[in-house]
Design a protein around this motif. Structure first.
Motif, PDB file in Angstrom:
ATOM      1  N   GLY A  63      -8.664   3.427 -13.367  1.00 58.15           N
ATOM      2  CA  GLY A  63      -7.280   2.999 -13.557  1.00 58.15           C
ATOM      3  C   GLY A  63      -6.344   3.565 -12.496  1.00 58.15           C
ATOM      4  N   LEU A  64      -6.485   4.862 -12.199  1.00 59.00           N
ATOM      5  CA  LEU A  64      -5.619   5.488 -11.199  1.00 59.00           C
ATOM      6  C   LEU A  64      -5.866   4.935  -9.806  1.00 59.00           C
ATOM      7  N   THR A  65      -7.132   4.735  -9.462  1.00 59.43           N
ATOM      8  CA  THR A  65      -7.425   4.237  -8.114  1.00 59.43           C
ATOM      9  C   THR A  65      -6.982   2.783  -7.939  1.00 59.43           C
ATOM     10  N   LYS A  66      -7.052   2.007  -9.015  1.00 62.42           N
ATOM     11  CA  LYS A  66      -6.551   0.631  -8.930  1.00 62.42           C
ATOM     12  C   LYS A  66      -5.032   0.611  -8.782  1.00 62.42           C
ATOM     13  N   ALA A  67      -4.369   1.509  -9.508  1.00 62.28           N
ATOM     14  CA  ALA A  67      -2.905   1.528  -9.489  1.00 62.28           C
ATOM     15  C   ALA A  67      -2.341   2.108  -8.197  1.00 62.28           C
ATOM     16  N   PHE A  68      -3.014   3.138  -7.643  1.00 63.87           N
ATOM     17  CA  PHE A  68      -2.449   3.850  -6.493  1.00 63.87           C
ATOM     18  C   PHE A  68      -3.352   3.801  -5.264  1.00 63.87           C
ATOM     19  N   GLY A  69      -4.347   2.921  -5.290  1.00 63.81           N
ATOM     20  CA  GLY A  69      -5.277   2.848  -4.177  1.00 63.81           C
ATOM     21  C   GLY A  69      -4.648   2.490  -2.854  1.00 63.81           C
ATOM     22  N   ASN A  70      -3.553   1.742  -2.892  1.00 63.66           N
ATOM     23  CA  ASN A  70      -2.911   1.332  -1.647  1.00 63.66           C
ATOM     24  C   ASN A  70      -2.157   2.462  -0.970  1.00 63.66           C
ATOM     25  N   PHE A  71      -1.948   3.582  -1.676  1.00 68.71           N
ATOM     26  CA  PHE A  71      -1.177   4.687  -1.116  1.00 68.71           C
ATOM     27  C   PHE A  71      -2.059   5.759  -0.468  1.00 68.71           C
ATOM     28  N   LEU A  72      -3.382   5.644  -0.608  1.00 73.17           N
ATOM     29  CA  LEU A  72      -4.295   6.636  -0.056  1.00 73.17           C
ATOM     30  C   LEU A  72      -5.384   5.947   0.749  1.00 73.17           C
ATOM     31  N   SER A  73      -5.990   6.724   1.637  1.00 74.07           N
ATOM     32  CA  SER A  73      -7.091   6.190   2.431  1.00 74.07           C
ATOM     33  C   SER A  73      -8.306   5.936   1.539  1.00 74.07           C
ATOM     34  N   PRO A  74      -9.182   5.010   1.922  1.00 73.42           N
ATOM     35  CA  PRO A  74     -10.378   4.743   1.109  1.00 73.42           C
ATOM     36  C   PRO A  74     -11.239   5.985   0.890  1.00 73.42           C
ATOM     37  N   THR A  75     -11.267   6.896   1.868  1.00 71.27           N
ATOM     38  CA  THR A  75     -12.091   8.099   1.732  1.00 71.27           C
ATOM     39  C   THR A  75     -11.545   9.013   0.646  1.00 71.27           C
ATOM     40  N   LEU A  76     -10.234   9.184   0.588  1.00 71.68           N
ATOM     41  CA  LEU A  76      -9.640  10.018  -0.458  1.00 71.68           C
ATOM     42  C   LEU A  76      -9.774   9.363  -1.829  1.00 71.68           C
ATOM     43  N   ILE A  77      -9.666   8.049  -1.888  1.00 68.42           N
ATOM     44  CA  ILE A  77      -9.885   7.334  -3.142  1.00 68.42           C
ATOM     45  C   ILE A  77     -11.319   7.538  -3.612  1.00 68.42           C
ATOM     46  N   LEU A  78     -12.257   7.479  -2.667  1.00 71.29           N
ATOM     47  CA  LEU A  78     -13.653   7.748  -2.991  1.00 71.29           C
ATOM     48  C   LEU A  78     -13.816   9.163  -3.537  1.00 71.29           C
ATOM     49  N   GLY A  79     -13.139  10.132  -2.894  1.00 69.71           N
ATOM     50  CA  GLY A  79     -13.208  11.513  -3.348  1.00 69.71           C
ATOM     51  C   GLY A  79     -12.634  11.690  -4.738  1.00 69.71           C
ATOM     52  N   LEU A  80     -11.558  10.987  -5.041  1.00 65.96           N
ATOM     53  CA  LEU A  80     -10.950  11.074  -6.366  1.00 65.96           C
ATOM     54  C   LEU A  80     -11.881  10.501  -7.434  1.00 65.96           C
ATOM     55  N   VAL A 131     -14.731  12.923  -8.197  1.00 73.77           N
ATOM     56  CA  VAL A 131     -14.352  13.951  -9.169  1.00 73.77           C
ATOM     57  C   VAL A 131     -14.642  13.475 -10.587  1.00 73.77           C
ATOM     58  N   CYS A 132     -14.355  12.210 -10.847  1.00 76.83           N
ATOM     59  CA  CYS A 132     -14.443  11.674 -12.203  1.00 76.83           C
ATOM     60  C   CYS A 132     -15.866  11.514 -12.717  1.00 76.83           C
ATOM     61  N   VAL A 133     -16.868  11.508 -11.841  1.00 76.85           N
ATOM     62  CA  VAL A 133     -18.245  11.288 -12.303  1.00 76.85           C
ATOM     63  C   VAL A 133     -19.069  12.570 -12.291  1.00 76.85           C
ATOM     64  N   GLY A 136     -21.514   5.470  -0.531  1.00 80.73           N
ATOM     65  CA  GLY A 136     -22.657   5.305   0.336  1.00 80.73           C
ATOM     66  C   GLY A 136     -23.965   5.572  -0.380  1.00 80.73           C
ATOM     67  N   PHE A 137     -24.038   5.268  -1.668  1.00 82.51           N
ATOM     68  CA  PHE A 137     -25.243   5.564  -2.436  1.00 82.51           C
ATOM     69  C   PHE A 137     -26.373   4.648  -2.008  1.00 82.51           C
ATOM     70  N   SER A 138     -27.578   5.182  -1.965  1.00 75.24           N
ATOM     71  CA  SER A 138     -28.758   4.411  -1.624  1.00 75.24           C
ATOM     72  C   SER A 138     -29.941   4.990  -2.370  1.00 75.24           C
ATOM     73  N   THR A 139     -31.073   4.283  -2.327  1.00 76.19           N
ATOM     74  CA  THR A 139     -32.264   4.798  -2.990  1.00 76.19           C
ATOM     75  C   THR A 139     -32.730   6.100  -2.352  1.00 76.19           C
ATOM     76  N   LEU A 178     -20.234   2.731  -9.790  1.00 73.60           N
ATOM     77  CA  LEU A 178     -18.781   2.685  -9.639  1.00 73.60           C
ATOM     78  C   LEU A 178     -18.294   2.870  -8.209  1.00 73.60           C
ATOM     79  N   LEU A 179     -18.938   3.739  -7.452  1.00 69.82           N
ATOM     80  CA  LEU A 179     -18.381   4.106  -6.161  1.00 69.82           C
ATOM     81  C   LEU A 179     -18.782   3.187  -5.036  1.00 69.82           C
TER      82      LEU A 179
END
Length: 340
Positions: free
Chosen positions: A89-106, A109-111, A162-165, A155-156
């Motif tokens: 929810g937070l990343t969808k709402a505020f994703g445009n205000f942060l870089s994709p890398t920081l959004i990924l980092g946030l 944290v959640c998982v 960058g998840f892979s087998t 999710l990420l």
């Protein structure tokens, strides 16, 4: 004296060590052959870290904790369901205000699993159910070695993950295998580890510092810090605070609605609201190879300190509640005739 002074102001000495490590990486980053040596050392340190986790965790403690299934289920749901939903929810709402890398980092944290040491420590300070906190935090980390990579995959990827087998194989080799070996050897080395807790703690924390140094050194070599502004840092701090506040409120309300005792409520709130820096940074090193790891773990490092400040304050408030006393039963009257 320094430790007592820092504790008085709510400052975690280990956070200062982390900040100092970041400063060293910025000033003297590992490059060239030094970077190769640092990455090899990180692999060894992470394996050693999870070997020690396995050697110290009592299987009986895990099974005893599972018997309190209502409490464990609520903590598990908070850690691996509530947090990811709030993060989305937070990343969808505020994703445009942060870089994709920081959004990924946030989102990362959640998982993550819950902490062990601080969850137990704060539960103890607050006069909560310490045994349940110990079991819950331990089980959370045990399942986290499998659940966290799965959540990263689910999710990420949509958020630039960058998840892979290959990451599954790395998790198995660097985390699960050392943990299993530690469990097998626990009957022979567990007593030794109990007698040398200070040394083991040094290995724990030193391993994390090494991973942080390698991650931020790589970030310096890639020039990622030119992409971060003061506004980005403020935004990450605010989102971390909102995330933690929401989980603290929800876990408190739900535990009361379900009729848990105050002691169980305390364990649920503290275990369900934590995210592990000790597990998170090594996992990030495995799950996100070749990415800007320094930026990915930045939201986690900030969340770690925010949760320490918030939960230290909350634990003190819980501790000030009146001590419950049970009145002694009234003495029964003597039978038979009274003596003159």
């Amino acid at each position: 004296m320094l430790r007592r002074t820092l504790a008085r102001f709510g400052i975690d000495p280990y956070l200062l060590a982390l900040l100092a490590t970041v400063a060293v990486a910025i000033i003297l980053p590992a490059t060239g052959r030094g970077a190769v040596v640092a990455n090899d050392a990180v692999s060894v340190a992470v394996a050693l870290l999870f070997f020690l986790y396995g050697a110290r965790l009592s299987p009986k403690a895990v099974w005893d904790g599972l018997l309190h299934w209502r409490l464990q289920s609520l903590v598990f749901a908070s850690t691996y369901v509530l947090f990811p939903l709030l993060g989305l929810g937070l990343t969808k709402a505020f994703g445009n205000f942060l870089s994709p890398t920081l959004i990924l980092g946030l989102m990362f944290v959640c998982v993550l699993p819950s902490t062990v040491q601080s969850s137990i420590a704060f539960t103890s300070i607050a006069r909560g159910n310490v045994a349940a906190a110990l079991c819950s935090a331990s089980v959370s980390n045990l399942f986290g070695m499998v659940v966290t990579p799965l959540l990263v995959m689910l999710l990420l990827n949509a958020n630039g993950g960058g998840f892979s087998t290959a990451a599954v194989e790395s998790i198995a080799l660097q985390l699960l295998a050392p943990f299993a070996v530690g469990q097998i050897l626990r009957p022979w080395i567990g007593t030794f580890l109990q007698r040398h807790k200070a040394v083991i703690s040094l290995v724990d924390r030193g391993s994390i510092l090494l991973v942080v140094y390698a991650a931020f050194s790589e970030g310096m070599a890639a020039g990622i810090w030119s992409q971060v502004t003061a506004g980005d840092l403020v935004a990450v701090v605010l989102l971390d605070m909102v995330l933690l506040a929401a989980v603290l409120v929800i876990t408190t309300v739900v535990s009361r609605r379900f009729g848990f005792s105050k002691e169980d409520e305390i364990a649920i709130v503290f275990c369900g609201s934590k995210k592990s820096l000790a597990s998170g940074i090594p996992m990030a090193n495995i799950l996100f190879p070749g990415q800007a790891l320094g930026l990915i773990v930045l939201p986690l490092m900030l969340f770690h300190q925010i949760q320490l400040f918030a939960c230290a304050t909350l634990a003190q408030r819980y501790a000030k509640r009146p001590v419950e006393t049970h009145p002694e039963p009234e003495s029964q009257p003597m039978l038979g005739p009274a003596k003159a």
